[in-house]
Scaffold this active site. Structure first.
Site, PDB file in Angstrom:
ATOM      1  N   GLY A 131      20.393  41.343  72.286  1.00 45.06           N
ATOM      2  CA  GLY A 131      21.640  40.678  72.691  1.00 45.06           C
ATOM      3  C   GLY A 131      22.762  41.680  72.869  1.00 45.06           C
ATOM      4  N   LEU A 187       8.154  45.687  85.972  1.00 43.15           N
ATOM      5  CA  LEU A 187       6.922  46.479  86.053  1.00 43.15           C
ATOM      6  C   LEU A 187       7.156  47.914  85.596  1.00 43.15           C
ATOM      7  CD1 LEU A 187       5.932  45.313  89.685  1.00 43.15           C
ATOM      8  CD2 LEU A 187       5.166  44.298  87.518  1.00 43.15           C
ATOM      9  N   ASP A 203      12.791  58.079  76.794  1.00 44.52           N
ATOM     10  CA  ASP A 203      12.913  57.065  75.733  1.00 44.52           C
ATOM     11  C   ASP A 203      13.192  55.727  76.426  1.00 44.52           C
ATOM     12  OD1 ASP A 203      13.810  55.321  73.781  1.00 44.52           O
ATOM     13  OD2 ASP A 203      15.069  56.796  72.761  1.00 44.52           O
ATOM     14  N   ASP A 225      16.681  46.029  78.631  1.00 45.26           N
ATOM     15  CA  ASP A 225      17.990  45.396  78.396  1.00 45.26           C
ATOM     16  C   ASP A 225      19.009  45.854  79.440  1.00 45.26           C
ATOM     17  OD1 ASP A 225      16.983  44.091  76.138  1.00 45.26           O
ATOM     18  OD2 ASP A 225      17.337  45.867  74.905  1.00 45.26           O
TER      19      ASP A 225
HETATM   20  O1  RIB Z   1      14.993  45.952  73.584  1.00 42.33           O
HETATM   21  C1  RIB Z   1      15.225  46.953  72.632  1.00 42.33           C
HETATM   22  C2  RIB Z   1      15.757  46.331  71.363  1.00 42.33           C
HETATM   23  O2  RIB Z   1      14.756  45.493  70.806  1.00 42.33           O
HETATM   24  C3  RIB Z   1      16.094  47.308  70.272  1.00 42.33           C
HETATM   25  O3  RIB Z   1      17.425  47.734  70.343  1.00 42.33           O
HETATM   26  C4  RIB Z   1      15.718  46.567  68.988  1.00 42.33           C
HETATM   27  O4  RIB Z   1      16.792  46.353  68.117  1.00 42.33           O
HETATM   28  C5  RIB Z   1      15.086  45.257  69.455  1.00 42.33           C
HETATM   29  O5  RIB Z   1      15.967  44.203  69.435  1.00 42.33           O
END
Ligand code: RIB
Length: 317
Positions: free
Chosen positions: A42, A221, A246, A252
């Site tokens: 989030g 993908l 990384d 996100d």
């Molecule tokens: O998508 C990555 C996130 O997944 C990380 O920051 C971790 O906290 C989990 O929520």
């Protein structure tokens, strides 16, 4: 015009170690360095959307502890509205325990929900104004299904666009998926959601998920880009080539950028092109929130790349 995005989701402190490879069951490995980074799907998506220029509010819970205070400060510095962020006494802030394979940049994550698990449907109803006043509601599945379903109902009934990143994947009722405009999943999550065999083709996964109710499905993908599927058909949007070190937060970055672009009225296909570039850039830096790119960085890489998106499309006005 910049749009408004409301996030309902998790806020974690990530405890990260780099390793030469993922440990096998029963194996002990020496890794390092050990680092802490602000994260949680989030919070990551909130910052990703804010760095792409959206006005962002976050609905969630942290504990009354050092990590909670630090995460509040990070989100505030990014300009995220924290008026709907609650503190849960007697519970720890959520934590992500992460290993990053330094040879590939891939990761494994175990989360400890902590305060995130205390976000309930009543919380959502008490802050419904934040959802109604946003252009896009963006959610993930690291908080309770009751909470995200309540948020989806409010947004859907108010004609707000509802975007769900179905991560981590879990069983979802069709009644809930019917309230979703854009469903985002990676290939593993899509396999689980669709109840399909592993290695099912992404187009078939998208087709199966579309049949369950969402208006559009995006299947990410990784380095190859993303599938966009809706009533008009299927298309693979390519990503850009980068040196990934990384991948934590890359998904996100994609979700937050897509939501930010949709909130300002861009088409789904343009939003996905921009999201792919944001995701690629996030994989070139360590950590979740520290790796999320700005609108300017995404614009620069779009200009350098051959992607069929004119840079002016990135302008927010
Ligand atoms: O998508 C990555 C996130 O997944 C990380 O920051 C971790 O906290 C989990 O929520």
């Amino acid at each position: 015009m910049p749009g408004r995005v409301c996030i309902v989701g998790s806020i974690n402190m990530d405890l990260v170690v780099r390793t030469p490879a993922f440990p096998a069951p029963g194996e002990t490995l020496a890794g390092g360095p050990f680092q802490t980074f602000p994260g949680g799907k989030g919070a990551n998506q909130a910052v990703a959307a804010a760095r792409m220029g959206a006005g962002v509010s976050i609905v969630g819970r942290v504990g009354a502890d050092v990590y909670g205070n630090e995460l509040r400060a990070v989100l505030a510095r990014e300009g995220v509205n924290l008026a709907a962020l609650r503190t849960t006494a007697g519970e720890s802030t959520g934590v992500g325990l992460i290993t990053v394979d330094e040879s590939t940049g891939e990761n494994t994550i175990v989360t400890v929900g902590g305060a995130n698990q205390h976000l309930v449907a009543d919380d959502i109803r008490s802050i419904s104004g934040f959802i109604r006043s946003a252009d896009v509601l963006l959610m993930q599945l690291e908080v309770s299904l009751d909470a995200v379903a309540a948020a989806a109902d409010i947004a859907h009934l108010s004609n707000r666009m509802v975007v769900l990143n179905a991560a981590p994947a879990c069983g979802l009722p069709d009644s809930f998926l019917n309230a979703i405009d854009v469903l985002i999943a990676n290939e593993n999550e899509a396999v689980q959601l669709a109840g399909a065999p592993e290695k099912t083709h992404a187009d078939d996964l998208a087709q199966a998920l579309l049949a369950r109710g969402p208006r559009a499905v995006l299947i990410t993908l990784g380095a190859k880009g993303a599938v966009v599927a809706d009533a008009a058909g299927f298309e693979v949007i390519p990503s850009v080539t980068v040196d990934a070190i990384d991948t934590v937060g890359a998904g996100d970055a994609f979700c937050g950028s897509v939501a930010a672009m949709l909130s300002e009225g861009k088409s789904l296909h343009d939003a996905v092109r921009i999201g792919c570039v944001a995701g690629a850039l996030a994989s070139t830096r360590h950590g979740a929130i520290p790796s999320l790119p700005t609108r300017e960085a995404v614009g620069r890489l779009l200009t350098k790349s051959e992607l069929p998106l004119p840079n002016p499309a990135l302008k927010s006005s």
